[in-house]
Design a protein around this motif. Structure first.
Motif, PDB file in Angstrom:
ATOM      1  N   MET A 105      -8.482  -0.352 -12.138  1.00 25.39           N
ATOM      2  CA  MET A 105      -9.174  -0.394 -10.856  1.00 25.39           C
ATOM      3  C   MET A 105      -8.418   0.462  -9.850  1.00 25.39           C
ATOM      4  SD  MET A 105     -10.215  -3.627  -8.414  1.00 25.39           S
ATOM      5  CE  MET A 105     -11.567  -4.137  -9.424  1.00 25.39           C
ATOM      6  N   THR A 106      -9.148   1.105  -8.995  1.00 24.87           N
ATOM      7  CA  THR A 106      -8.543   1.917  -7.940  1.00 24.87           C
ATOM      8  C   THR A 106      -8.398   1.095  -6.664  1.00 24.87           C
ATOM      9  OG1 THR A 106     -10.649   2.697  -7.052  1.00 24.87           O
ATOM     10  CG2 THR A 106      -9.662   3.992  -8.868  1.00 24.87           C
ATOM     11  N   PRO A 107      -7.513   1.520  -5.763  1.00 25.12           N
ATOM     12  CA  PRO A 107      -7.411   0.825  -4.472  1.00 25.12           C
ATOM     13  C   PRO A 107      -8.746   0.798  -3.727  1.00 25.12           C
ATOM     14  CG  PRO A 107      -5.537   2.267  -4.777  1.00 25.12           C
ATOM     15  CD  PRO A 107      -6.487   2.548  -5.904  1.00 25.12           C
ATOM     16  N   GLU A 108      -9.516   1.872  -3.838  1.00 24.85           N
ATOM     17  CA  GLU A 108     -10.810   1.932  -3.160  1.00 24.85           C
ATOM     18  C   GLU A 108     -11.797   0.909  -3.728  1.00 24.85           C
ATOM     19  OE1 GLU A 108      -8.525   5.568  -2.593  1.00 24.85           O
ATOM     20  OE2 GLU A 108      -9.168   4.608  -4.454  1.00 24.85           O
ATOM     21  N   MET A 151      -4.923   1.196   2.625  1.00 26.66           N
ATOM     22  CA  MET A 151      -4.985   1.669   1.235  1.00 26.66           C
ATOM     23  C   MET A 151      -3.647   1.541   0.504  1.00 26.66           C
ATOM     24  SD  MET A 151      -7.870   2.155   0.037  1.00 26.66           S
ATOM     25  CE  MET A 151      -9.213   1.488   0.978  1.00 26.66           C
ATOM     26  N   PRO A 152      -2.510   1.832   1.142  1.00 27.91           N
ATOM     27  CA  PRO A 152      -1.244   1.566   0.451  1.00 27.91           C
ATOM     28  C   PRO A 152      -1.039   0.072   0.141  1.00 27.91           C
ATOM     29  CG  PRO A 152      -0.878   3.164   2.176  1.00 27.91           C
ATOM     30  CD  PRO A 152      -2.294   2.638   2.351  1.00 27.91           C
ATOM     31  N   LEU A 153      -1.545  -0.800   1.015  1.00 27.56           N
ATOM     32  CA  LEU A 153      -1.461  -2.233   0.734  1.00 27.56           C
ATOM     33  C   LEU A 153      -2.333  -2.594  -0.461  1.00 27.56           C
ATOM     34  CD1 LEU A 153      -1.439  -3.708   4.359  1.00 27.56           C
ATOM     35  CD2 LEU A 153       0.478  -3.598   2.746  1.00 27.56           C
ATOM     36  N   MET A 154      -3.511  -1.992  -0.556  1.00 26.32           N
ATOM     37  CA  MET A 154      -4.380  -2.206  -1.719  1.00 26.32           C
ATOM     38  C   MET A 154      -3.677  -1.735  -2.995  1.00 26.32           C
ATOM     39  SD  MET A 154      -7.315  -3.551  -1.032  1.00 26.32           S
ATOM     40  CE  MET A 154      -7.598  -4.283   0.546  1.00 26.32           C
ATOM     41  N   GLU A 155      -3.048  -0.582  -2.899  1.00 24.78           N
ATOM     42  CA  GLU A 155      -2.308  -0.046  -4.047  1.00 24.78           C
ATOM     43  C   GLU A 155      -1.176  -0.992  -4.447  1.00 24.78           C
ATOM     44  OE1 GLU A 155       0.022   4.049  -5.103  1.00 24.78           O
ATOM     45  OE2 GLU A 155      -1.633   4.136  -3.673  1.00 24.78           O
ATOM     46  N   SER A 156      -0.489  -1.551  -3.462  1.00 22.18           N
ATOM     47  CA  SER A 156       0.590  -2.503  -3.742  1.00 22.18           C
ATOM     48  C   SER A 156       0.068  -3.770  -4.406  1.00 22.18           C
ATOM     49  CB  SER A 156       1.331  -2.864  -2.454  1.00 22.18           C
ATOM     50  OG  SER A 156       2.026  -1.753  -1.963  1.00 22.18           O
ATOM     51  N   LEU A 157      -1.099  -4.226  -3.986  1.00 19.73           N
ATOM     52  CA  LEU A 157      -1.702  -5.401  -4.634  1.00 19.73           C
ATOM     53  C   LEU A 157      -1.970  -5.123  -6.108  1.00 19.73           C
ATOM     54  CD1 LEU A 157      -4.202  -6.605  -1.880  1.00 19.73           C
ATOM     55  CD2 LEU A 157      -2.145  -7.804  -2.670  1.00 19.73           C
ATOM     56  N   LEU A 158      -2.489  -3.947  -6.395  1.00 21.86           N
ATOM     57  CA  LEU A 158      -2.762  -3.582  -7.786  1.00 21.86           C
ATOM     58  C   LEU A 158      -1.470  -3.428  -8.584  1.00 21.86           C
ATOM     59  CD1 LEU A 158      -5.679  -1.074  -7.224  1.00 21.86           C
ATOM     60  CD2 LEU A 158      -5.830  -3.377  -8.209  1.00 21.86           C
ATOM     61  N   THR A 159      -0.435  -2.910  -7.952  1.00 17.62           N
ATOM     62  CA  THR A 159       0.860  -2.752  -8.620  1.00 17.62           C
ATOM     63  C   THR A 159       1.450  -4.115  -8.979  1.00 17.62           C
ATOM     64  OG1 THR A 159       1.290  -0.664  -7.504  1.00 17.62           O
ATOM     65  CG2 THR A 159       3.204  -1.842  -8.373  1.00 17.62           C
ATOM     66  N   THR A 160       1.394  -5.063  -8.031  1.00 18.30           N
ATOM     67  CA  THR A 160       1.939  -6.388  -8.342  1.00 18.30           C
ATOM     68  C   THR A 160       1.089  -7.089  -9.396  1.00 18.30           C
ATOM     69  OG1 THR A 160       0.824  -7.483  -6.472  1.00 18.30           O
ATOM     70  CG2 THR A 160       3.086  -6.712  -6.113  1.00 18.30           C
ATOM     71  N   LYS A 161      -0.202  -6.839  -9.394  1.00 22.92           N
ATOM     72  CA  LYS A 161      -1.050  -7.431 -10.440  1.00 22.92           C
ATOM     73  C   LYS A 161      -0.665  -6.878 -11.814  1.00 22.92           C
ATOM     74  CE  LYS A 161      -5.698  -8.402 -11.731  1.00 22.92           C
ATOM     75  NZ  LYS A 161      -6.304  -9.127 -12.331  1.00 22.92           N
ATOM     76  N   ASP A 162      -0.439  -5.579 -11.894  1.00 21.87           N
ATOM     77  CA  ASP A 162      -0.016  -4.976 -13.160  1.00 21.87           C
ATOM     78  C   ASP A 162       1.353  -5.489 -13.591  1.00 21.87           C
ATOM     79  OD1 ASP A 162      -2.328  -3.464 -13.374  1.00 21.87           O
ATOM     80  OD2 ASP A 162      -1.405  -1.624 -12.616  1.00 21.87           O
ATOM     81  N   ARG A 163       2.243  -5.625 -12.636  1.00 23.37           N
ATOM     82  CA  ARG A 163       3.625  -6.004 -12.932  1.00 23.37           C
ATOM     83  C   ARG A 163       3.784  -7.497 -13.187  1.00 23.37           C
ATOM     84  NH1 ARG A 163       8.073  -7.085  -9.552  1.00 23.37           N
ATOM     85  NH2 ARG A 163       6.809  -6.684  -7.727  1.00 23.37           N
ATOM     86  N   LEU A 164       3.106  -8.320 -12.373  1.00 26.20           N
ATOM     87  CA  LEU A 164       3.308  -9.768 -12.431  1.00 26.20           C
ATOM     88  C   LEU A 164       2.133 -10.541 -13.018  1.00 26.20           C
ATOM     89  CD1 LEU A 164       4.796 -10.247  -8.850  1.00 26.20           C
ATOM     90  CD2 LEU A 164       6.059  -9.994 -10.996  1.00 26.20           C
ATOM     91  N   GLY A 165       0.948  -9.912 -13.027  1.00 24.83           N
ATOM     92  CA  GLY A 165      -0.240 -10.611 -13.498  1.00 24.83           C
ATOM     93  C   GLY A 165      -1.031 -11.265 -12.378  1.00 24.83           C
TER      94      GLY A 165
END
Length: 110
Positions: free
Chosen positions: A1-4, A29-43
């Motif tokens: 998924m993309t931040p957008e 948008m950087p906050l959205m990207e960070s949410l996706l990063t933590t989801k990938d990293r932590l679940g």
């Protein structure tokens, strides 16, 4: 998924509840990207402005939208990280201030 795509999906869910995204896309948008990063990293999507423990149960209070969002938006017009804002904040009818941390000290990782 993309931040957008995350932005659009969450917008449909949150706006009917009275929570709007900060219109400053250079921040949102950087906050959205960070949410996706933590989801990938932590679940799970931990608050991008707080340090996650890495254990879901320990971080449950900061899974976005965190349990502090409602009170922050009610009291200050925005959540701690400024991702979610109220209609009054958007319209400029309330002063924009720095939102203090509500998370209990014992839960904050130093």
């Amino acid at each position: 998924m993309t931040p957008e795509k995350l932005y659009e999906a969450l917008k449909k869910i949150q706006e009917p509840k009275g929570y709007f995204f900060n219109p400053d896309m250079s921040m949102t948008m950087p906050l959205m990207e960070s949410l996706l990063t933590t989801k990938d990293r932590l679940g799970y999507m931990a608050c991008p402005c707080r340090l996650a423990n890495g254990e879901f149960e320990a971080d449950r209070d900061i899974v976005c939208p965190c349990e502090y969002r409602e009170a922050d938006v009610a009291d200050f017009g925005a959540c701690f990280c400024g991702l979610y804002v109220s209609k009054a904040w958007l319209e400029g009818t309330i002063e924009k201030v720095v939102v203090p941390e509500r998370r209990p000290v014992e839960k904050i990782l130093w």
